[in-house]
Design a protein around this motif. Sequence first.
Motif, mmCIF file in Angstrom:
data_model
loop_
_atom_site.group_PDB
_atom_site.id
_atom_site.type_symbol
_atom_site.label_atom_id
_atom_site.label_comp_id
_atom_site.label_asym_id
_atom_site.label_seq_id
_atom_site.Cartn_x
_atom_site.Cartn_y
_atom_site.Cartn_z
ATOM 1 N N PHE A 138 -7.011 -2.614 52.989
ATOM 2 C CA PHE A 138 -7.911 -2.498 51.840
ATOM 3 C C PHE A 138 -7.561 -3.527 50.773
ATOM 4 N N MET A 139 -6.271 -3.754 50.511
ATOM 5 C CA MET A 139 -5.851 -4.729 49.510
ATOM 6 C C MET A 139 -6.218 -6.154 49.932
ATOM 7 N N ILE A 140 -6.097 -6.436 51.219
ATOM 8 C CA ILE A 140 -6.485 -7.769 51.716
ATOM 9 C C ILE A 140 -7.973 -7.996 51.494
ATOM 10 N N LEU A 141 -8.773 -6.973 51.755
ATOM 11 C CA LEU A 141 -10.220 -7.074 51.542
ATOM 12 C C LEU A 141 -10.550 -7.285 50.064
ATOM 13 N N VAL A 142 -9.869 -6.558 49.190
ATOM 14 C CA VAL A 142 -10.107 -6.686 47.749
ATOM 15 C C VAL A 142 -9.731 -8.086 47.255
ATOM 16 N N GLU A 143 -8.577 -8.594 47.695
ATOM 17 C CA GLU A 143 -8.140 -9.922 47.265
ATOM 18 C C GLU A 143 -9.083 -11.003 47.781
#
Length: 218
Positions: A138-143
């Motif tokens: 999820f963090m990779i997608l947000v970044e």
Amino acid sequence: MLTNLFSSFDPSTTLNIQLNWIILISMMLILPNKFWLKESLNSMMKKKIYSYMNTEMNFIYKNKQMIMILKSNFLFILIMNLSGLIPYVFTSTSHLSVSLSMAIPTWMLMMLYSWMNSTNLMFAHLLPMNTPMLIAPFMILVETLSNLIRPISLSIRLTANLIAGHLLMTLLGNINSINTILLILILQVILMMFEIAVAFIQAYVFSILLTMYSSEIP
């Protein structure tokens, strides 16, 4: 008579060439100052602005070549913003196509350089340190999304702020009541001063945010 409220932002001439877009190259006529024996007020103001922006950008980023590009970008946007406050002069930076044409190439230049020269570090940059493995995807997608929308947010911020002030001035200018003309005049003067401040602030924000983005390059 305007057909609608937003038609004040439409470039219109009776000639085949859209002369209003000439404002995009008019800064070339303002900048030269090598033929004067004594510096003009315009030249001194430009040096002070350059010195201030150089201090601000060097505090964030140390790459001199990139800072030179961003300072030129700042001066270009500032002149376009201020020239739009002159009566009968077309505000080119109020169009999203113009602001996007400044934000996207600079952002693409930084991204291509980063991914071609520091691929592993760019992949690592997508995942903040000490992130739990459960939310890592999820963090990779947000970044990734935050990186992709950066040039769009820069362009929309610049265009929206300029359009808002110009729309208010257009609305006040369409009020023709003789009873309120003094109040409208006072409001127009206050709004003009506010728009001059907005022209400086938006050029500053656009350039400083690009500087911050470029400082993230490995």
